[in-house]
Design an enzyme around this catalytic site. Structure first.
Site, PDB file in Angstrom:
ATOM      1  N   ASP A 186     -56.979  21.464 -24.384  1.00 36.65           N
ATOM      2  CA  ASP A 186     -57.233  22.808 -23.850  1.00 36.65           C
ATOM      3  C   ASP A 186     -58.713  23.170 -23.904  1.00 36.65           C
ATOM      4  O   ASP A 186     -59.276  23.702 -22.946  1.00 36.65           O
ATOM      5  CB  ASP A 186     -56.454  23.865 -24.652  1.00 36.65           C
ATOM      6  CG  ASP A 186     -54.955  23.790 -24.419  1.00 36.65           C
ATOM      7  OD1 ASP A 186     -54.549  23.562 -23.271  1.00 36.65           O
ATOM      8  OD2 ASP A 186     -54.210  23.952 -25.392  1.00 36.65           O
ATOM      9  N   ASP A 199     -46.751  23.781 -29.831  1.00 37.27           N
ATOM     10  CA  ASP A 199     -47.688  24.509 -28.982  1.00 37.27           C
ATOM     11  C   ASP A 199     -47.468  26.023 -29.086  1.00 37.27           C
ATOM     12  O   ASP A 199     -46.337  26.488 -29.263  1.00 37.27           O
ATOM     13  CB  ASP A 199     -47.510  24.054 -27.532  1.00 37.27           C
ATOM     14  CG  ASP A 199     -48.686  24.421 -26.653  1.00 37.27           C
ATOM     15  OD1 ASP A 199     -49.829  24.352 -27.131  1.00 37.27           O
ATOM     16  OD2 ASP A 199     -48.458  24.778 -25.476  1.00 37.27           O
ATOM     17  N   GLU A 251     -50.101  25.075 -33.355  1.00 37.82           N
ATOM     18  CA  GLU A 251     -51.332  25.577 -32.748  1.00 37.82           C
ATOM     19  C   GLU A 251     -51.274  27.100 -32.685  1.00 37.82           C
ATOM     20  O   GLU A 251     -50.678  27.680 -31.784  1.00 37.82           O
ATOM     21  CB  GLU A 251     -51.512  25.014 -31.332  1.00 37.82           C
ATOM     22  CG  GLU A 251     -52.808  25.473 -30.684  1.00 37.82           C
ATOM     23  CD  GLU A 251     -52.799  25.349 -29.169  1.00 37.82           C
ATOM     24  OE1 GLU A 251     -53.791  24.871 -28.616  1.00 37.82           O
ATOM     25  OE2 GLU A 251     -51.792  25.738 -28.541  1.00 37.82           O
TER      26      GLU A 251
END
Length: 241
Positions: free
Chosen positions: A123, A16, A41
């Site tokens: 998200d 992340d 990400e």
């Protein structure tokens, strides 16, 4: 991390907010834990001018590629560039899907084996909804990423809650039958306001949009092609006989 691999049974890592730490550290983590697959990400803002998405997103995808390079190529990354371009391109701006070199305009066009393509995640969609993919373009979006190089991912909500189970399964079948993989070669025939047409690897051709096109109309495309999926103005897929 080794405990998660050996004792708990995880096969890989989804990393992340990798903008927050150097890719060289990720390389150390991966070399030490030996996952089957790793994804980072790297999500930051795309280029806009006057509120409109710019055609040229090279700086955006370059930042993602730079991070992959910092990992020594040991990690893939989510192709945020392709997601953002698809948001706009599928609204009759298919010309956004080809760069001046004739390649895709996202990370997929520069480093397909490290590009993890997607339309949505926890998200951007779901309960958070920070950057939701246009709902009326989901089938076209999946027709694009599931027939193209890169490693496509499917959002759980889309597969189980949006009524797209059969559509997505059919596209996965087309990808499997045609032998498409993350490094499959791609030739884009057309990309304009009316639609998009391309050959992916040796055994699949597809088109998006309303324009009148099929394999028999392409002078540089040989062989016999059987229509595998026909969704009208959304998309069509042919597989080599």
């Amino acid at each position: 991390m080794n405990w998660l691999r050996t004792d708990v049974g995880f096969d890989g890592w989804r990393l992340d907010f990798v903008r927050g730490f150097w890719g060289g550290y990720v390389k150390e983590y991966i070399e030490a834990s030996n996952p089957a697959f790793a994804i980072g990400e790297y999500w930051d803002s795309m280029a806009y001018e006057g509120g409109n998405l710019c055609y040229n997103q090279d700086a955006h995808r370059q930042r993602i590629v730079n991070w992959i390079n910092a990992t020594g190529g040991s990690s893939s990354a989510f192709d945020v560039t392709t997601k953002g371009i698809l948001h706009v391109a599928l609204h009759n701006q298919y010309w956004r899907l080809i760069d001046p070199q004739g390649k895709p305009t996202g990370v997929m066009g520069w480093w397909p084996s490290r590009a993890v393509t997607y339309l949505e995640n926890h998200d951007t969609g779901s309960t958070q909804g920070h950057w939701p993919f246009p709902r009326d373009k989901l089938t076209q979006g999946y027709a694009y990423i599931l027939t193209h190089p890169g490693t496509p991912t499917i959002f759980y909500d889309h597969f189980y809650d949006f009524g797209l189970h059969d559509t997505i399964t059919e596209l996965i079948d087309a990808r499997t039958r045609a032998g498409i993989h993350c490094r499959s070669p791609l030739k884009i025939f057309h990309a304009n306001n009316e639609g998009y047409a391309a050959q992916i690897d040796e055994n699949l051709v597809m088109k998006l949009g309303q324009f009148d096109w099929n394999p028999s109309k392409e002078n540089n495309l040989s062989g016999s092609w059987q229509k595998f999926v026909d969704k009208g103005a959304d998309y069509k897929i042919w597989i080599r006989q």
